[in-house]
Design a protein around this motif. Sequence first.
Motif, PDB file in Angstrom:
ATOM      1  N   PHE A   2      27.084  19.079 -30.828  1.00  0.00           N
ATOM      2  CA  PHE A   2      27.548  18.206 -31.917  1.00  0.00           C
ATOM      3  C   PHE A   2      27.341  18.823 -33.300  1.00  0.00           C
ATOM      4  CE2 PHE A   2      26.269  15.450 -28.364  1.00  0.00           C
ATOM      5  CZ  PHE A   2      27.503  14.878 -28.085  1.00  0.00           C
ATOM      6  N   GLY A   3      26.696  19.972 -33.387  1.00  0.00           N
ATOM      7  CA  GLY A   3      26.505  20.618 -34.674  1.00  0.00           C
ATOM      8  C   GLY A   3      25.212  21.401 -34.738  1.00  0.00           C
ATOM      9  N   GLU A   4      24.867  21.816 -35.942  1.00  0.00           N
ATOM     10  CA  GLU A   4      23.634  22.578 -36.159  1.00  0.00           C
ATOM     11  C   GLU A   4      22.440  21.637 -36.186  1.00  0.00           C
ATOM     12  OE1 GLU A   4      21.566  25.501 -39.537  1.00  0.00           O
ATOM     13  OE2 GLU A   4      23.666  24.888 -39.731  1.00  0.00           O
ATOM     14  N   LEU A   5      21.409  21.975 -35.424  1.00  0.00           N
ATOM     15  CA  LEU A   5      20.223  21.121 -35.362  1.00  0.00           C
ATOM     16  C   LEU A   5      19.575  20.978 -36.731  1.00  0.00           C
ATOM     17  CD1 LEU A   5      18.540  22.282 -32.031  1.00  0.00           C
ATOM     18  CD2 LEU A   5      19.809  20.163 -32.431  1.00  0.00           C
ATOM     19  N   ASP A   6      19.245  19.741 -37.074  1.00  0.00           N
ATOM     20  CA  ASP A   6      18.602  19.416 -38.341  1.00  0.00           C
ATOM     21  C   ASP A   6      17.099  19.307 -38.113  1.00  0.00           C
ATOM     22  OD1 ASP A   6      17.975  18.578 -40.865  1.00  0.00           O
ATOM     23  OD2 ASP A   6      18.824  16.578 -40.662  1.00  0.00           O
ATOM     24  N   LYS A   7      16.321  19.826 -39.032  1.00  0.00           N
ATOM     25  CA  LYS A   7      14.864  19.764 -38.915  1.00  0.00           C
ATOM     26  C   LYS A   7      14.320  18.666 -39.816  1.00  0.00           C
ATOM     27  CE  LYS A   7      10.627  22.501 -39.336  1.00  0.00           C
ATOM     28  NZ  LYS A   7      10.039  23.788 -39.768  1.00  0.00           N
ATOM     29  N   HIS A   8      13.665  17.689 -39.206  1.00  0.00           N
ATOM     30  CA  HIS A   8      13.028  16.606 -39.955  1.00  0.00           C
ATOM     31  C   HIS A   8      11.983  17.191 -40.898  1.00  0.00           C
ATOM     32  CE1 HIS A   8      10.438  13.127 -40.708  1.00  0.00           C
ATOM     33  NE2 HIS A   8      11.467  12.377 -40.381  1.00  0.00           N
ATOM     34  N   PRO A   9      11.839  16.629 -42.123  1.00  0.00           N
ATOM     35  CA  PRO A   9      10.866  17.190 -43.082  1.00  0.00           C
ATOM     36  C   PRO A   9       9.442  17.272 -42.550  1.00  0.00           C
ATOM     37  CG  PRO A   9      12.308  15.629 -44.171  1.00  0.00           C
ATOM     38  CD  PRO A   9      12.608  15.528 -42.708  1.00  0.00           C
ATOM     39  N   ALA A  10       9.067  16.367 -41.652  1.00  0.00           N
ATOM     40  CA  ALA A  10       7.712  16.385 -41.095  1.00  0.00           C
ATOM     41  C   ALA A  10       7.664  17.059 -39.723  1.00  0.00           C
ATOM     42  CB  ALA A  10       7.174  14.959 -40.980  1.00  0.00           C
ATOM     43  N   GLN A  11       8.772  17.666 -39.332  1.00  0.00           N
ATOM     44  CA  GLN A  11       8.908  18.240 -37.989  1.00  0.00           C
ATOM     45  C   GLN A  11       8.265  19.616 -37.907  1.00  0.00           C
ATOM     46  OE1 GLN A  11      12.881  17.715 -36.562  1.00  0.00           O
ATOM     47  NE2 GLN A  11      12.795  19.478 -35.221  1.00  0.00           N
ATOM     48  N   LYS A  12       7.462  19.849 -36.903  1.00  0.00           N
ATOM     49  CA  LYS A  12       6.826  21.145 -36.697  1.00  0.00           C
ATOM     50  C   LYS A  12       7.709  22.054 -35.845  1.00  0.00           C
ATOM     51  CE  LYS A  12       2.124  19.319 -37.201  1.00  0.00           C
ATOM     52  NZ  LYS A  12       0.797  19.152 -36.561  1.00  0.00           N
ATOM     53  N   ASP A  13       8.212  21.517 -34.743  1.00  0.00           N
ATOM     54  CA  ASP A  13       9.107  22.301 -33.894  1.00  0.00           C
ATOM     55  C   ASP A  13      10.497  22.320 -34.540  1.00  0.00           C
ATOM     56  OD1 ASP A  13      11.121  22.739 -31.650  1.00  0.00           O
ATOM     57  OD2 ASP A  13       9.244  23.082 -30.582  1.00  0.00           O
ATOM     58  N   VAL A  14      11.132  23.468 -34.562  1.00  0.00           N
ATOM     59  CA  VAL A  14      12.421  23.587 -35.254  1.00  0.00           C
ATOM     60  C   VAL A  14      13.549  22.893 -34.493  1.00  0.00           C
ATOM     61  CG1 VAL A  14      11.800  25.757 -36.365  1.00  0.00           C
ATOM     62  CG2 VAL A  14      12.897  25.808 -34.118  1.00  0.00           C
ATOM     63  N   LYS A  15      13.325  22.496 -33.252  1.00  0.00           N
ATOM     64  CA  LYS A  15      14.410  21.959 -32.439  1.00  0.00           C
ATOM     65  C   LYS A  15      14.355  20.454 -32.222  1.00  0.00           C
ATOM     66  CE  LYS A  15      15.014  26.329 -29.951  1.00  0.00           C
ATOM     67  NZ  LYS A  15      15.021  26.994 -28.641  1.00  0.00           N
ATOM     68  N   HIS A  16      13.174  19.871 -32.278  1.00  0.00           N
ATOM     69  CA  HIS A  16      13.087  18.431 -32.020  1.00  0.00           C
ATOM     70  C   HIS A  16      11.836  17.867 -32.683  1.00  0.00           C
ATOM     71  CE1 HIS A  16       9.729  18.802 -29.148  1.00  0.00           C
ATOM     72  NE2 HIS A  16      10.328  19.902 -28.729  1.00  0.00           N
ATOM     73  N   VAL A  17      11.782  16.539 -32.742  1.00  0.00           N
ATOM     74  CA  VAL A  17      10.622  15.863 -33.313  1.00  0.00           C
ATOM     75  C   VAL A  17      10.157  14.796 -32.326  1.00  0.00           C
ATOM     76  CG1 VAL A  17      12.027  14.160 -34.569  1.00  0.00           C
ATOM     77  CG2 VAL A  17       9.707  14.660 -35.352  1.00  0.00           C
ATOM     78  N   VAL A  18       8.843  14.605 -32.242  1.00  0.00           N
ATOM     79  CA  VAL A  18       8.268  13.587 -31.363  1.00  0.00           C
ATOM     80  C   VAL A  18       8.215  12.263 -32.113  1.00  0.00           C
ATOM     81  CG1 VAL A  18       6.232  12.858 -30.072  1.00  0.00           C
ATOM     82  CG2 VAL A  18       6.927  15.269 -30.060  1.00  0.00           C
ATOM     83  N   ILE A  19       8.739  11.214 -31.516  1.00  0.00           N
ATOM     84  CA  ILE A  19       8.774   9.882 -32.118  1.00  0.00           C
ATOM     85  C   ILE A  19       7.827   8.965 -31.347  1.00  0.00           C
ATOM     86  CG2 ILE A  19      10.209   7.887 -32.657  1.00  0.00           C
ATOM     87  CD1 ILE A  19      10.871  10.327 -34.335  1.00  0.00           C
ATOM     88  N   LYS A  20       6.941   8.305 -32.062  1.00  0.00           N
ATOM     89  CA  LYS A  20       6.012   7.368 -31.444  1.00  0.00           C
ATOM     90  C   LYS A  20       6.271   5.962 -31.972  1.00  0.00           C
ATOM     91  CE  LYS A  20       2.487  10.909 -30.709  1.00  0.00           C
ATOM     92  NZ  LYS A  20       1.070  11.302 -30.885  1.00  0.00           N
ATOM     93  N   GLY A  21       5.563   5.009 -31.453  1.00  0.00           N
ATOM     94  CA  GLY A  21       5.735   3.628 -31.888  1.00  0.00           C
ATOM     95  C   GLY A  21       4.762   3.260 -32.983  1.00  0.00           C
ATOM     96  N   SER A  22       4.641   1.971 -33.235  1.00  0.00           N
ATOM     97  CA  SER A  22       3.736   1.485 -34.269  1.00  0.00           C
ATOM     98  C   SER A  22       3.176   0.130 -33.868  1.00  0.00           C
ATOM     99  CB  SER A  22       4.466   1.355 -35.607  1.00  0.00           C
ATOM    100  OG  SER A  22       3.618   0.774 -36.577  1.00  0.00           O
ATOM    101  N   THR A  23       1.864   0.017 -33.957  1.00  0.00           N
ATOM    102  CA  THR A  23       1.205  -1.271 -33.751  1.00  0.00           C
ATOM    103  C   THR A  23       0.552  -1.741 -35.045  1.00  0.00           C
ATOM    104  OG1 THR A  23      -0.781  -0.113 -32.971  1.00  0.00           O
ATOM    105  CG2 THR A  23       0.798  -0.834 -31.296  1.00  0.00           C
ATOM    106  N   GLU A  24       0.976  -1.152 -36.168  1.00  0.00           N
ATOM    107  CA  GLU A  24       0.448  -1.540 -37.470  1.00  0.00           C
ATOM    108  C   GLU A  24       1.107  -2.824 -37.971  1.00  0.00           C
ATOM    109  OE1 GLU A  24      -1.832  -0.243 -39.484  1.00  0.00           O
ATOM    110  OE2 GLU A  24      -2.370   1.490 -38.266  1.00  0.00           O
ATOM    111  N   ASP A  25       0.404  -3.532 -38.839  1.00  0.00           N
ATOM    112  CA  ASP A  25       0.975  -4.673 -39.549  1.00  0.00           C
ATOM    113  C   ASP A  25       1.615  -4.133 -40.825  1.00  0.00           C
ATOM    114  OD1 ASP A  25       1.629  -6.903 -40.976  1.00  0.00           O
ATOM    115  OD2 ASP A  25      -0.319  -7.888 -40.790  1.00  0.00           O
TER     116      ASP A  25
END
Length: 358
Positions: free
Chosen positions: A120-143
């Motif tokens: 679908f195109g050139e992979l984009d790197k999230h600003p907080a992303q360490k790996d150049v190919k993907h980013v790990v997404i977690k959930g949130s239990t914060e208020d």
Amino acid sequence: MAHLSSRQHISPDSGFPVTLHPAYNPKIKDHVPPEPIRQPAAVGKDRAAFADPKKKALFAVATPKDLTESIGTVLEGVQLSSLNGQQLDELALLVNERGVVFFRDQDLTTERQVELFQHFGELDKHPAQKDVKHVVIKGSTEDHREILSYTSWPSGDFHADTSFEINPPSYSMLRMEEHPPVGGDTAWVSQYGLYDALSKAMQKFVENDTIIDLWGASPNRPPIDTHHPAVRTHPVTGLKALNVNPGFVTGFAELKRKESDKLLEFLEYHIHSADDHAVRWKWEVGSIAMWDNRCSLHRVIPGTYKGARRGIRTTVFGEKREYPKDFVNNLLTKLQRTSMSIARAVREGRRDLKAARS
């Protein structure tokens, strides 16, 4: 968010938190990021532009089921890993039209997801992303309501992925590897629907006369402030979408502060009350969502669930967002009027000076 450094800013007088903009947080202000601010990039033609509008190849191997009238479709009976190039192009078009498309029980690995998504195109790197190919997404239990007592920066609200970038992402894909049995759902809202639900007068106002101001920061890149149009026309579908989100938009560049605040407050209400243009997805391990950041907003639903939540997200670069033709014409007219006013003032000033000398 439990480590939020803004929690340390407590008033010695009252004992209650002091709300600080992140720019005034010493930890952020004094941080030297390792990467420079990203420059504008040219992107290739959207893969959806090559698709069969009827999606015959895709629907020959997959059964679509719409989850709501406005947004969200599940594709059943197919493995993403088995789709060929033509079917992937048609998937992109379906995502353009429906905002987000879901799959269950998928066999993709991280490596195969990265490989597939580069179609679908050139992979984009999230600003907080360490790996150049993907980013790990977690959930949130914060208020997240409580967090706003410590910082004015919204947390966990509706957003389009890194929409503060010069080239915001087009497509994103999230594949869930770990997930609790209850909680951690994600909600999406159609930006097409958000625009259509506005009154004609408000549509005209936000389309022709407003620029959104977006702000973002990360450990890897300096803070960035960008301007984008408040309404954009999708490059594939030609539909208009409300390009405003409470996650990253700080205001409207052309408006006075109070005007901007009230408009942003209204649009935040507009987004959160758009149940007729929203879909909520219950994740399972092996589930995948692919969405278009140019026509949908999303947020993970916070909760008090127990257990790990871990997904792998890939994104690709999108085109730099252009201003509508009407906006450009209006801007040129304003500039011409300003130029004429300056020239008239100069002429009158010269006459006054000449009269004073005589």
